[in-house]
Design an enzyme around this catalytic site. Structure first.
Site, mmCIF file in Angstrom:
data_model
loop_
_atom_site.group_PDB
_atom_site.id
_atom_site.type_symbol
_atom_site.label_atom_id
_atom_site.label_comp_id
_atom_site.label_asym_id
_atom_site.label_seq_id
_atom_site.Cartn_x
_atom_site.Cartn_y
_atom_site.Cartn_z
ATOM 1 N N SER A 1 0.827 -1.215 0.000
ATOM 2 C CA SER A 1 0.000 0.000 0.000
ATOM 3 C C SER A 1 0.855 1.257 0.000
ATOM 4 C CB SER A 1 -0.888 -0.002 1.251
ATOM 5 O OG SER A 1 -1.493 1.243 1.420
ATOM 6 N N TYR B 1 -0.740 -0.660 10.178
ATOM 7 C CA TYR B 1 -1.008 -0.937 8.755
ATOM 8 C C TYR B 1 0.194 -0.512 7.905
ATOM 9 C CZ TYR B 1 -3.510 -0.943 4.272
ATOM 10 O OH TYR B 1 -3.883 -1.181 2.970
HETATM 11 P P1 NAP Z 1 -11.643 -5.543 1.965
HETATM 12 O O1 NAP Z 1 -12.694 -5.112 1.001
HETATM 13 O O2 NAP Z 1 -11.794 -5.169 3.396
HETATM 14 O O3 NAP Z 1 -11.466 -7.143 1.833
HETATM 15 C C1 NAP Z 1 -10.535 -7.790 2.650
HETATM 16 C C2 NAP Z 1 -10.467 -9.247 2.280
HETATM 17 O O4 NAP Z 1 -9.460 -9.865 3.112
HETATM 18 C C3 NAP Z 1 -11.760 -9.993 2.542
HETATM 19 O O5 NAP Z 1 -11.931 -10.981 1.544
HETATM 20 C C4 NAP Z 1 -11.501 -10.662 3.898
HETATM 21 O O6 NAP Z 1 -12.226 -11.882 4.089
HETATM 22 C C5 NAP Z 1 -10.023 -10.985 3.768
HETATM 23 N N1 NAP Z 1 -9.370 -11.192 5.065
HETATM 24 C C6 NAP Z 1 -9.235 -10.321 6.086
HETATM 25 N N2 NAP Z 1 -8.546 -10.890 7.095
HETATM 26 C C7 NAP Z 1 -8.239 -12.154 6.697
HETATM 27 C C8 NAP Z 1 -7.529 -13.222 7.276
HETATM 28 N N3 NAP Z 1 -6.968 -13.123 8.504
HETATM 29 N N4 NAP Z 1 -7.411 -14.386 6.588
HETATM 30 C C9 NAP Z 1 -7.952 -14.518 5.346
HETATM 31 N N5 NAP Z 1 -8.631 -13.516 4.729
HETATM 32 C C10 NAP Z 1 -8.759 -12.356 5.400
HETATM 33 O O7 NAP Z 1 -10.205 -4.982 1.526
HETATM 34 P P2 NAP Z 1 -9.673 -4.488 0.098
HETATM 35 O O8 NAP Z 1 -9.825 -3.018 0.060
HETATM 36 O O9 NAP Z 1 -10.220 -5.339 -0.971
HETATM 37 O O10 NAP Z 1 -8.110 -4.753 0.303
HETATM 38 C C11 NAP Z 1 -7.446 -5.840 -0.316
HETATM 39 C C12 NAP Z 1 -5.946 -5.608 -0.148
HETATM 40 O O11 NAP Z 1 -5.583 -4.375 -0.786
HETATM 41 C C13 NAP Z 1 -5.489 -5.476 1.301
HETATM 42 O O12 NAP Z 1 -4.247 -6.095 1.478
HETATM 43 C C14 NAP Z 1 -5.372 -3.979 1.490
HETATM 44 O O13 NAP Z 1 -4.471 -3.658 2.518
HETATM 45 C C15 NAP Z 1 -4.862 -3.567 0.130
HETATM 46 N N6 NAP Z 1 -5.090 -2.161 -0.213
HETATM 47 C C16 NAP Z 1 -6.338 -1.643 -0.190
HETATM 48 C C17 NAP Z 1 -6.513 -0.292 -0.537
HETATM 49 C C18 NAP Z 1 -7.871 0.343 -0.555
HETATM 50 O O14 NAP Z 1 -7.941 1.556 -0.815
HETATM 51 N N7 NAP Z 1 -8.940 -0.363 -0.312
HETATM 52 C C19 NAP Z 1 -5.402 0.480 -0.931
HETATM 53 C C20 NAP Z 1 -4.141 -0.105 -0.956
HETATM 54 C C21 NAP Z 1 -3.992 -1.435 -0.601
HETATM 55 P P3 NAP Z 1 -13.709 -11.900 4.752
HETATM 56 O O15 NAP Z 1 -14.620 -11.303 3.702
HETATM 57 O O16 NAP Z 1 -13.972 -13.336 4.978
HETATM 58 O O17 NAP Z 1 -13.635 -11.066 5.990
#
Ligand code: NAP
Length: 236
Positions: free
Chosen positions: A136, A149
């Site tokens: 990130s 984070y």
């Molecule tokens: P999200 O919508 O909150 O989805 C998170 C996913 O991770 C869900 O499928 C969740 O499963 C799963 N998860 C959480 N804890 C877990 C664990 N301990 N074991 C297995 N699965 C787990 O997040 P997102 O925005 O799609 O983010 C995806 C990735 O992109 C992350 O690594 C995040 O840090 C990174 N990221 C996001 C952004 C942003 O703006 N959103 C920006 C930069 C990087 P459940 O549905 O079962 O809870």
């Protein structure tokens, strides 16, 4: 037929889009989740046979090893691992709870250690593979209220560089991506940060999970790229 791809945290958000994109590319997909069983089943339905959903906490090695065992029995190989599962628990460090620190670092950083330990032997057996770690912008720049984070995402970059060096001899390529701010559940949890990210973007808009997923699809078709960090953002 392509190989087998494991996408962690693929029930929602970015992981879901990655699983769908790699499925369209021809990969057999093992998608992981921790809580959202219904959402994960919906992704499996959208992908169709032979996709499978595997419940596991990526922060717990034993659970990740169980996933590896199921995939090994079913398909005997793993060609790509996308370490996407991640959580954010925001709060100023001075008031930050130890449990939140541990949960964030375990999921975002140790999760990658665990999948590497469990899945790399299968990749070596398959003659190579690719690991893509989702880091990130906060890991590069820091962000007030995101000490755990940011630290976990910065550490993922060090882990990416190191694994790329250690695994090159097995033809395993390891890269990291920095997606821009996306309107997923995680992104929508912090409306002020989301608005600021959109304002700071040169294009005045948020990033699209589909763009990131397409980038990963392309990266998996390459053969000589490793140890790189790709910034997929509209912010400088
Ligand atoms: P999200 O919508 O909150 O989805 C998170 C996913 O991770 C869900 O499928 C969740 O499963 C799963 N998860 C959480 N804890 C877990 C664990 N301990 N074991 C297995 N699965 C787990 O997040 P997102 O925005 O799609 O983010 C995806 C990735 O992109 C992350 O690594 C995040 O840090 C990174 N990221 C996001 C952004 C942003 O703006 N959103 C920006 C930069 C990087 P459940 O549905 O079962 O809870």
């Amino acid at each position: 037929m392509h190989g087998v791809a494991v996408v962690t945290g693929a029930s929602r958000g970015l992981g879901r889009e990655i699983a769908l994109a790699l499925g369209r590319q021809g990969y057999r997909i093992a998608l992981n989740y921790i809580h959202s069983e219904k959402e994960a089943s919906d992704v499996v339905l959208a992908l169709g046979e032979p996709a499978i959903a595997l419940k596991a906490d990526v922060g717990i090695l034993r659970e990740v090893e169980t996933m590896a065992g199921i995939i090994s029995n079913r398909w005997g190989r793993i060609d790509a691992v996308i370490n996407n599962a991640g959580i954010a628990r925001d709060g100023l460090l001075i008031k930050y709870r130890e449990e939140d620190w541990d949960e964030v670092v375990n999921t975002n950083l140790k999760g990658c250690f665990n999948t590497t330990k469990a899945f790399v032997p299968l990749m070596i057996k398959a003659g190579g593979g690719q690991i893509v770690n989702i880091s990130s912008y906060s890991g590069l720049k820091g962000k007030a209220g995101q000490s755990a984070y940011s630290a976990s995402k910065a550490a993922l970059l060090g882990l990416t560089y190191t694994l790329a060096r250690e695994l090159a001899e097995y033809n395993i390529r390891v890269n990291a991506l920095l997606p821009g701010y996306m309107p997923t559940d995680m992104g929508l949890n912090a409306m002020d940060a989301m608005k600021k990210a959109s304002e700071e973007s040169l294009l005045k808009k948020l990033s699209e999970p589909q763009d990131i997923a397409q980038f990963i699809s392309y990266l998996l078709t390459t053969s000589n790229i490793t140890g790189q960090v790709f910034n997929l953002d509209g912010r400088i």
